[in-house]
Write a protein that holds these residues in place. Structure first.
Motif, PDB file in Angstrom:
ATOM      1  N   MET A  21       0.864  -1.038   0.068  1.00 44.98           N
ATOM      2  CA  MET A  21      -0.143  -0.096  -0.018  1.00 44.98           C
ATOM      3  C   MET A  21       0.858   1.279  -0.017  1.00 44.98           C
ATOM      4  SD  MET A  21      -3.242  -0.370  -0.122  1.00 44.98           S
ATOM      5  CE  MET A  21      -4.050   1.255   0.633  1.00 44.98           C
ATOM      6  N   ALA A  22       1.931   1.378   0.839  1.00 45.44           N
ATOM      7  CA  ALA A  22       2.739   2.313   0.712  1.00 45.44           C
ATOM      8  C   ALA A  22       3.274   2.575  -0.455  1.00 45.44           C
ATOM      9  CB  ALA A  22       3.971   2.260   1.811  1.00 45.44           C
ATOM     10  N   ALA A  23       3.638   1.534  -1.356  1.00 43.92           N
ATOM     11  CA  ALA A  23       4.183   1.864  -2.710  1.00 43.92           C
ATOM     12  C   ALA A  23       3.209   2.311  -3.563  1.00 43.92           C
ATOM     13  CB  ALA A  23       4.840   0.617  -3.277  1.00 43.92           C
ATOM     14  N   GLU A  24       1.976   1.902  -3.550  1.00 39.54           N
ATOM     15  CA  GLU A  24       0.921   2.485  -4.325  1.00 39.54           C
ATOM     16  C   GLU A  24       0.474   3.799  -3.901  1.00 39.54           C
ATOM     17  OE1 GLU A  24      -0.656   1.080  -7.069  1.00 39.54           O
ATOM     18  OE2 GLU A  24       0.827  -0.728  -6.929  1.00 39.54           O
ATOM     19  N   LEU A  25       0.449   4.366  -2.827  1.00 42.29           N
ATOM     20  CA  LEU A  25      -0.143   5.547  -2.519  1.00 42.29           C
ATOM     21  C   LEU A  25       0.930   6.475  -2.751  1.00 42.29           C
ATOM     22  CD1 LEU A  25      -1.369   4.631   1.081  1.00 42.29           C
ATOM     23  CD2 LEU A  25      -2.840   5.089  -0.630  1.00 42.29           C
ATOM     24  N   ALA A  26       2.201   6.249  -2.814  1.00 42.59           N
ATOM     25  CA  ALA A  26       3.060   7.427  -3.216  1.00 42.59           C
ATOM     26  C   ALA A  26       3.033   7.981  -4.492  1.00 42.59           C
ATOM     27  CB  ALA A  26       4.701   6.746  -3.075  1.00 42.59           C
ATOM     28  N   PRO A  27       2.646   7.155  -5.626  1.00 41.48           N
ATOM     29  CA  PRO A  27       2.242   8.009  -7.091  1.00 41.48           C
ATOM     30  C   PRO A  27       0.973   8.626  -7.006  1.00 41.48           C
ATOM     31  CG  PRO A  27       2.977   5.567  -7.409  1.00 41.48           C
ATOM     32  CD  PRO A  27       2.682   5.643  -5.805  1.00 41.48           C
ATOM     33  N   LEU A  28       0.041   8.058  -5.948  1.00 39.46           N
ATOM     34  CA  LEU A  28      -1.414   8.772  -5.981  1.00 39.46           C
ATOM     35  C   LEU A  28      -1.152   9.965  -5.208  1.00 39.46           C
ATOM     36  CD1 LEU A  28      -3.471   5.545  -5.555  1.00 39.46           C
ATOM     37  CD2 LEU A  28      -3.186   7.018  -7.520  1.00 39.46           C
ATOM     38  N   LYS A  29      -0.127  10.441  -4.946  1.00 41.18           N
ATOM     39  CA  LYS A  29       0.167  11.761  -4.169  1.00 41.18           C
ATOM     40  C   LYS A  29      -0.438  11.586  -2.503  1.00 41.18           C
ATOM     41  CE  LYS A  29       1.661  13.626  -7.910  1.00 41.18           C
ATOM     42  NZ  LYS A  29       3.254  13.624  -8.238  1.00 41.18           N
ATOM     43  N   MET A  30      -0.111  10.478  -2.157  1.00 42.82           N
ATOM     44  CA  MET A  30      -0.542  10.119  -0.808  1.00 42.82           C
ATOM     45  C   MET A  30       0.740   9.730   0.190  1.00 42.82           C
ATOM     46  SD  MET A  30      -4.524   9.113  -1.177  1.00 42.82           S
ATOM     47  CE  MET A  30      -4.597   9.196   0.981  1.00 42.82           C
ATOM     48  N   GLU A  31       1.895  10.150  -0.155  1.00 47.76           N
ATOM     49  CA  GLU A  31       2.878   9.428   0.339  1.00 47.76           C
ATOM     50  C   GLU A  31       3.018   9.815   1.783  1.00 47.76           C
ATOM     51  OE1 GLU A  31       3.691  13.274  -1.365  1.00 47.76           O
ATOM     52  OE2 GLU A  31       3.169  11.652  -2.166  1.00 47.76           O
ATOM     53  N   ARG A  32       2.549  10.769   2.291  1.00 44.99           N
ATOM     54  CA  ARG A  32       2.396  10.967   3.828  1.00 44.99           C
ATOM     55  C   ARG A  32       1.394  10.138   4.467  1.00 44.99           C
ATOM     56  NH1 ARG A  32       4.911  15.806   5.419  1.00 44.99           N
ATOM     57  NH2 ARG A  32       3.204  16.186   6.836  1.00 44.99           N
ATOM     58  N   ALA A  33       0.483   9.503   3.762  1.00 47.68           N
ATOM     59  CA  ALA A  33      -0.747   8.754   4.472  1.00 47.68           C
ATOM     60  C   ALA A  33      -0.163   7.440   4.898  1.00 47.68           C
ATOM     61  CB  ALA A  33      -1.719   8.638   3.393  1.00 47.68           C
ATOM     62  N   VAL A  34      -0.615   6.944   5.950  1.00 44.70           N
ATOM     63  CA  VAL A  34      -0.290   5.686   6.305  1.00 44.70           C
ATOM     64  C   VAL A  34      -1.470   4.667   6.456  1.00 44.70           C
ATOM     65  CG1 VAL A  34       0.792   4.459   8.554  1.00 44.70           C
ATOM     66  CG2 VAL A  34       1.429   6.774   7.890  1.00 44.70           C
ATOM     67  N   PHE A  35      -1.267   3.540   5.859  1.00 46.40           N
ATOM     68  CA  PHE A  35      -2.185   2.499   5.841  1.00 46.40           C
ATOM     69  C   PHE A  35      -1.638   1.252   6.581  1.00 46.40           C
ATOM     70  CE2 PHE A  35      -3.726  -1.504   4.381  1.00 46.40           C
ATOM     71  CZ  PHE A  35      -4.747  -1.539   4.321  1.00 46.40           C
ATOM     72  N   THR A  36      -2.556   0.772   7.525  1.00 47.48           N
ATOM     73  CA  THR A  36      -2.110  -0.087   8.473  1.00 47.48           C
ATOM     74  C   THR A  36      -3.089  -1.219   8.360  1.00 47.48           C
ATOM     75  OG1 THR A  36      -0.974   1.353  10.092  1.00 47.48           O
ATOM     76  CG2 THR A  36      -1.277  -0.670  10.662  1.00 47.48           C
ATOM     77  N   THR A  37      -2.760  -2.515   8.344  1.00 45.35           N
ATOM     78  CA  THR A  37      -3.456  -3.762   8.506  1.00 45.35           C
ATOM     79  C   THR A  37      -3.417  -4.194  10.044  1.00 45.35           C
ATOM     80  OG1 THR A  37      -3.221  -4.246   6.236  1.00 45.35           O
ATOM     81  CG2 THR A  37      -4.049  -6.028   7.698  1.00 45.35           C
ATOM     82  N   GLN A  38      -4.463  -4.127  10.707  1.00 42.42           N
ATOM     83  CA  GLN A  38      -4.270  -4.317  12.111  1.00 42.42           C
ATOM     84  C   GLN A  38      -4.860  -5.872  12.410  1.00 42.42           C
ATOM     85  OE1 GLN A  38      -6.732  -1.501  14.274  1.00 42.42           O
ATOM     86  NE2 GLN A  38      -5.035  -0.066  14.516  1.00 42.42           N
ATOM     87  N   VAL A  39      -4.062  -6.512  12.762  1.00 38.34           N
ATOM     88  CA  VAL A  39      -4.385  -8.063  13.122  1.00 38.34           C
ATOM     89  C   VAL A  39      -4.434  -7.927  14.689  1.00 38.34           C
ATOM     90  CG1 VAL A  39      -3.963 -10.600  12.863  1.00 38.34           C
ATOM     91  CG2 VAL A  39      -3.488  -8.576  11.261  1.00 38.34           C
ATOM     92  N   THR A  40      -5.551  -8.245  15.365  1.00 40.43           N
ATOM     93  CA  THR A  40      -5.684  -8.480  16.591  1.00 40.43           C
ATOM     94  C   THR A  40      -6.533  -9.581  17.240  1.00 40.43           C
ATOM     95  OG1 THR A  40      -7.684  -6.985  16.675  1.00 40.43           O
ATOM     96  CG2 THR A  40      -5.773  -5.913  17.118  1.00 40.43           C
ATOM     97  N   GLY A  41      -6.126  -9.961  18.410  1.00 40.28           N
ATOM     98  CA  GLY A  41      -6.872 -11.154  18.886  1.00 40.28           C
ATOM     99  C   GLY A  41      -8.334 -10.938  18.991  1.00 40.28           C
ATOM    100  N   ALA A  42      -9.042 -11.977  18.715  1.00 36.84           N
ATOM    101  CA  ALA A  42     -10.514 -12.091  18.613  1.00 36.84           C
ATOM    102  C   ALA A  42     -10.835 -13.498  19.296  1.00 36.84           C
ATOM    103  CB  ALA A  42     -11.058 -11.914  17.259  1.00 36.84           C
TER     104      ALA A  42
END
Length: 551
Positions: free
Chosen positions: A375-396
C-alpha cells in the motif's frame, strides 16, 4: 467477464444494448446523462437492492439481460451446481420488473431467486465506490481479503474448529446426562432393586391371570364334581347297577331268554359308567390345588400390576423398563470415567485448534506487513505519500476462521489518529485509498469484472493520471469498467462509451454510444474544456490519447 448488457424500459432507457470487452472500459458523459442508471440496471439483474422504482414511466415492465463468459473452474459454476441450474461457457441472467413492483428472474433460461442472483454476483462483479458497503469498505470482509492476499487457506483451522465443537458437544451432552441421572440416583437404585427382586418377565402377567381364573373356577365347581363322582361310584350308581345285574342274572334261567337283552344293555352301561367315572376323576385331579398356591399366585400378579401402575408402563413392558433403568444406573456408575475421557478429548482438540490458529495468525501478521508495504508503494504515486495505511491484526474470540480480527485503518497525515477508511479519509482520499487497496489485493485469474464508480472523484492532474494508470494496470488480463469524469482516466481506457441524453416528443431518454478515435478526442476535449470544445482542448485530448491530429 461481462460480455454484454441489454436494457429495456428501465428509468429513462427505452432500449439499449452494450457489448463490453476485456481490459479497461470507460464510460463518460455529462452529469445527469444516466451513467448511474447503467449501474442501477446491472445491479438489478444481479439481485442487488437498489431503487424501488425502476420501470420506465408508461411501460408495463422493464427488463435487463446480462451475459458473462465463464471459463472452466470459475466460481460461478459452483453456485450454479449448488442451485441445480444449468451451466456452460456462457451465463445469461435475465430479470423483469413489472410496473406493480413484481420481480422475476431467470438464470440460463431457468427461473431463479434473488438469493441465487446475489450469490452469483459475489463471484461475477465487484463494485467499488465512495459509498460502497459491499466491497473494500466493509470491515467484516477485511480478514477474508487479507487471507486472499496472503494466499492462505483456513481449511485446517475450520476443520480443527469443527472437531473441537463436536468434542465440546459430546462432553456437554455427557455432563448433562450425568447431572440428570444424579438427580434421580436414589429413585434409580430403589426402582432397580425393586424390579430385580420381583424379576417380572414379558408375558408373565397374562399367564398368571389365566391360572388364577382357572383356580377360582375350580374352587366354585369342585364340590359339584365331587358329588357327581360319589353318585357314580360304589355308593351310588355303580352299586345299584351291580345289584340290578345280579338280580337279573339270577332270574335269567327262569325267564326263558326274556332278560338277555336287558342284561347285555346293562353290561354296556357298566362300560360307559366306567368311562364317565374316569372322566370325572380326571377332572377332580385337575381341579385339585393347594389354596396357598392361589394366594401366592395372586400376590405375585397383584405385585406385577402394582409396579406397572407405579411406573406408568404395561406389565409386559416391566422387563424392558428395568433394563433401561439398569443402563441409566450403569451410566451413572461409569459417568465420571466417561466424563474424564471426554474432557481429555476436548483438551486435545483445543490444543490442535490452538496450534492451527496460531500458525494462521503468524501467516496473517506476516501478510499484513507485506500488504502495508504494498500500500505504501501504491499510495506514493497517488500523491498520498504522507498517508499511512495499517492492517491491524488483533486477537478475537476463537472461531472457525481463527482467533484474529482484521481491520484496515488509515492516518492521512503523520501524527494524525488512525481510524477506519470510511471515517478518516475525505472523498478524494478515500477514492485513492480504495484504488491502491484494490490494486494491492488484486490477484490474477479471479474472473471477476471490477466496476469503479467515479473512484477518481476529487482528484486531477498528475494524480488523476496515476489513478488511470493503476486502473489500466489492474485491467491487464482482466476486465475493469470505470465511470469517470476525469479526462486523464478516460484517455487511458481501451474501450470508451459516452452516455448521453436526448429528448423526443417531450420525453427524455438516455443512450450509450461507443466512440471511435476522433469521437474520443471530442469527448475528452469536452471533459477538459466544458460545453465549448476548443482546438486547444482537442490538442490536449490528443496529447492525452497520444493520437496525432488528422492531416
Amino acid at each position: 467477464m461481462l460480455r454484454g448488457l441489454e436494457i429495456r424500459d428501465m428509468l429513462i432507457i427505452d432500449r439499449l444494448e452494450l457489448a463490453f470487452q476485456p481490459g479497461l472500459n470507460v464510460l463518460t458523459g455529462e452529469t445527469g446523462a444516466g451513467k448511474s442508471i447503467l449501474l442501477d440496471a446491472l445491479g438489478f439483474v444481479l439481485g442487488w437492492r437498489g431503487r424501488a422504482e425502476l420501470v420506465r414511466s408508461g411501460a408495463a415492465q422493464g427488463e435487463v439481460v446480462a451475459w458473462f463468459d465463464l471459463p472452466p473452474g470459475h466460481a460461478a459454476r459452483g453456485v450454479l451446481q449448488e442451485a441445480g441450474l444449468p451451466e456452460g461457457d456462457e451465463l445469461i441472467l435475465r430479470r423483469v420488473n413489472t410496473s406493480d413492483g413484481r420481480k422475476t428472474a431467470w438464470v440460463n433460461d431457468r427461473r431463479a431467486s434473488g438469493d441465487v442472483l446475489r450469490a452469483l454476483s459475489e463471484v461475477l462483479v465487484e463494485l467499488h465506490g465512495q459509498h460502497d458497503d459491499r466491497g473494500l469498505l466493509n470491515p467484516r470482509a477485511h480478514r477474508q481479503m487479507l487471507d486472499l492476499f496472503a494466499g492462505v487457506d483456513a481449511a485446517a483451522v475450520r476443520s480443527a474448529w469443527g472437531r473441537l465443537g463436536a468434542a465440546r458437544k459430546r462432553l456437554a451432552e455427557a455432563e448433562a446426562a450425568l447431572a440428570a441421572v444424579r438427580d434421580e440416583e436414589d429413585f434409580l437404585r430403589h426402582a432397580v432393586q425393586e424390579l430385580d427382586r420381583l424379576d417380572p418377565q414379558a408375558g408373565e402377567e397374562a399367564v398368571l391371570d389365566s391360572r388364577r381364573r382357572s383356580m377360582q373356577a375350580a374352587e366354585r365347581i369342585r364340590d359339584d364334581v365331587a358329588r357327581a363322582h360319589a353318585a357314580l361310584g360304589l355308593d351310588g350308581a355303580e352299586a345299584l347297577m351291580g345289584d340290578a345285574l345280579r338280580w337279573m342274572e339270577g332270574a335269567a334261567d327262569r325267564a326263558e331268554g326274556a332278560l338277555e337283552g336287558a342284561i347285555a344293555a346293562l353290561n354296556r352301561a357298566f362300560i360307559e359308567l366306567g368311562e364317565a367315572q374316569q372322566g370325572v376323576e380326571t377332572c377332580l385331579e385337575a381341579l385339585d390345588f393347594d389354596p396357598r398356591e392361589l394366594e401366592d399366585l395372586e400376590e405375585r400378579l397383584f405385585a406385577i400390576r402394582a409396579l406397572a401402575r407405579k411406573h406408568s408402563v404395561l406389565p409386559d413392558d416391566l422387563a424392558g423398563f428395568a433394563a433401561t433403568l439398569r443402563d441409566r444406573l450403569a451410566a451413572l456408575d461409569g459417568g465420571e470415567r466417561r466424563i474424564g475421557e471426554l474432557r481429555a478429548e476436548v483438551g486435545a482438540a483445543e490444543a490442535a485448534y490452538a496450534s492451527e490458529a496460531t500458525a494462521l495468525s503468524q501467516l496473517r501478521h506476516a501478510a499484513a506487513a507485506r500488504l502495508d508495504a504494498a500500500m505504501a508503494a501504491e499510495l506514493a504515486p497517488l500523491k498520498m505519500e504522507r498517508a499511512v495505511f495499517t492492517t491491524q491484526v488483533t486477537g478475537a474470540e476463537p472461531g472457525p476462521d481463527g482467533q484474529d480480527a482484521v481491520a484496515f485503518v488509515v492516518a492521512t497525515n503523520p501524527g494524525a489518529p488512525a481510524g477506519p477508511l470510511n471515517r478518516i479519509a475525505s472523498g478524494g482520499e478515500l477514492s485513492r485509498f480504495l484504488l491502491a487497496l484494490k490494486v494491492s489485493l488484486s490477484r490474477e485469474g479471479q474472473g471477476v469484472t471490477m466496476i469503479f464508480d467515479e473512484i477518481d472523484r476529487g482528484v486531477g492532474g498528475a494524480t488523476a493520471d496515476a489513478v488511470g494508470r493503476r486502473l489500466r494496470a489492474l485491467a491487464q488480463g482482466a476486465q475493469v469498467l470505470v465511470v469517470t469524469h476525469s479526462p486523464q482516466v478516460a484517455a487511458l481506457g481501451q474501450h470508451h462509451w459516452r452516455v448521453e441524453k436526448r429528448v423526443e416528443q417531450g420525453t427524455t431518454f438516455s443512450t450509450v454510444v461507443p466512440l471511435g478515435v476522433e469521437e474520443r478526442v471530442d469527448e475528452i476535449a469536452r471533459m477538459i474544456s466544458g460545453d465549448v470544445i476548443t482546438d486547444a482542448a482537442r490538442d490536449a485530448a490528443r496529447a492525452l490519447l497520444d493520437t496525432p491530429a488528422p492531416a
